[in-house]
Motif scaffolding. Structure first.
Motif, PDB file in Angstrom:
ATOM      1  N   ALA A 276      -8.533   9.826  -4.080  1.00 56.91           N
ATOM      2  CA  ALA A 276      -8.121   9.100  -5.276  1.00 56.91           C
ATOM      3  C   ALA A 276      -6.507   9.414  -5.453  1.00 56.91           C
ATOM      4  N   GLN A 278      -3.445   8.307  -8.164  1.00 62.25           N
ATOM      5  CA  GLN A 278      -3.351   7.732  -9.481  1.00 62.25           C
ATOM      6  C   GLN A 278      -1.906   7.467  -9.909  1.00 62.25           C
ATOM      7  N   THR A 343      -5.976   3.812 -11.073  1.00 66.87           N
ATOM      8  CA  THR A 343      -6.644   4.566 -10.037  1.00 66.87           C
ATOM      9  C   THR A 343      -7.264   3.711  -8.943  1.00 66.87           C
TER      10      THR A 343
END
Length: 356
Positions: A276, A278, A343
């Protein structure tokens, strides 16, 4: 056994004929006279003809009631401009031929109405896109034309400093035009599936740090603090050039809507079998009504005076398309007055996957 309309009608007619035949046989057993048998046969023939006519009328009525309902639904669908799907109530027999026809028409009407709605939405977006493209092209063109014409008119009266300043402004507007044309070209190719990612394994965290360093000076000029927070070295399999474009678009979007003195942070972490990334800013945030549209082409939410009116609004659409090409997901969360977080989640590269 009686799933079709034909089998049901045949069974009903057969049952009635058998019943009439049985009644006649029982009656004939009590009347053995020749004259009576002749009269009974005559009555049987006449009754059979009458019954056939009545049965035909009943069957015709049974068929035409449902067909008339279907015809009325088709006419109502046409009268609505094919925008309202047909709704036909079926009390019974929905699995026979007419019921199947009704179900097929209802499904077809729903698809036609949905496609018309999509075409209407696409046409509306196309008109907005043309209006926005015209505006975004006209603004830098007018600026370039104005400064260049000023240099031509006042060629002998401008100081070297003013001449250099005018040229720098014209070059800056030319760069804006170049970015807009590039974004339009890239988005068109991405949406037409003309671009195929050149997949390779690489650590997303290192790429994030490199892009942050490249854009740090630009953020500093805006009075913003740009930082990176990498907590995993887990690699992903993706096109490194495309992922760099996604990062640049997200960071530049955050810089555009973050006021002076604000902070922008890029973080990369492991999320199960995915990685992930962000991009979080401390800007004004996005209104909840705008969150579902921020990835649309040429959609620009009203995020206060800190927004850059020169932005064409294609960066997020390009980022979403690139992420989708890699089988990933991109989403946005925002709170008014506090900031916005984009995200991106991508599949981590397995150890047994080839590097190329």
């Amino acid at each position: 056994m009686f799933a079709t309309l034909y089998s049901r009608l045949a069974a009903a007619l057969m049952t009635v004929f058998i019943a009439i035949g049985a009644i006649m046989i029982l009656a004939s057993q009590r009347m053995l006279e020749t004259q009576r048998l002749f009269e009974l046969a005559t009555d049987l023939i006449v009754g059979t003809v009458l019954f056939s006519l009545i049965a035909a009328l009943v069957v015709f009525r049974f068929l035409t009631i449902r067909l008339r309902r279907l015809a009325a639904a088709i006419e109502a669908f046409r009268a609505s401009g094919f925008a309202t799907p047909a709704r036909i109530e079926q009390a019974g027999g929905s699995d026979d031929e007419i019921g199947q026809l009704v179900a097929a028409f209802q499904e077809m009407s729903e698809r036609i109405a949905m496609q018309l709605a999509q075409l209407s939405r696409v046409d509306h977006e196309r008109r907005e896109l043309l209006a926005n493209v015209s505006h975004d092209l006209r603004t830098p063109l007018a600026s370039m034309q104005g400064y260049l014409e000023t240099m031509l008119i006042k060629a002998n009266g401008l100081s070297p400093e003013d001449r250099m300043r005018y040229l720098q402004i014209a070059v800056k507007q030319c760069e804006r035009l170049g970015r807009l044309v590039r974004d339009l070209f890239d988005l068109t190719k991405l949406e037409a599936n003309e671009v195929r990612p050149k997949v390779e394994a690489f650590p997303l965290g290192e790429l994030a740090q490199d892009v942050v360093q490249k854009l740090a000076l630009s953020a500093q000029r805006r009075g913003q603090m740009l930082s990176a927070d990498v907590s995993t070295e887990c690699p992903i399999r993706a096109d490194i050039g495309m992922m760099e474009r996604v990062l640049e678009n997200l960071i530049e979007n955050a810089m555009r809507y973050t006021p002076e003195g604000g902070k922008i942070n890029v973080s990369v972490r492991a999320a199960g079998e995915r990685v992930a990334m962000q991009v979080t800013d401390s800007g004004r945030g996005i209104h909840p009504e705008d969150l579902g549209s921020v990835f649309d082409r040429y959609y620009r939410a009203n995020r206060g005076q800190s927004g850059d009116t020169g932005n064409a609004g294609l960066g997020l659409a390009i980022a979403r398309r690139i992420v989708e090409l890699h089988g990933g997901q991109i989403r946005v969360e925002s709170t008014l007055g506090q900031g916005t977080t984009f995200t991106v989640e991508l599949s981590a590269a397995s150890a047994d996957q080839p590097a190329g």
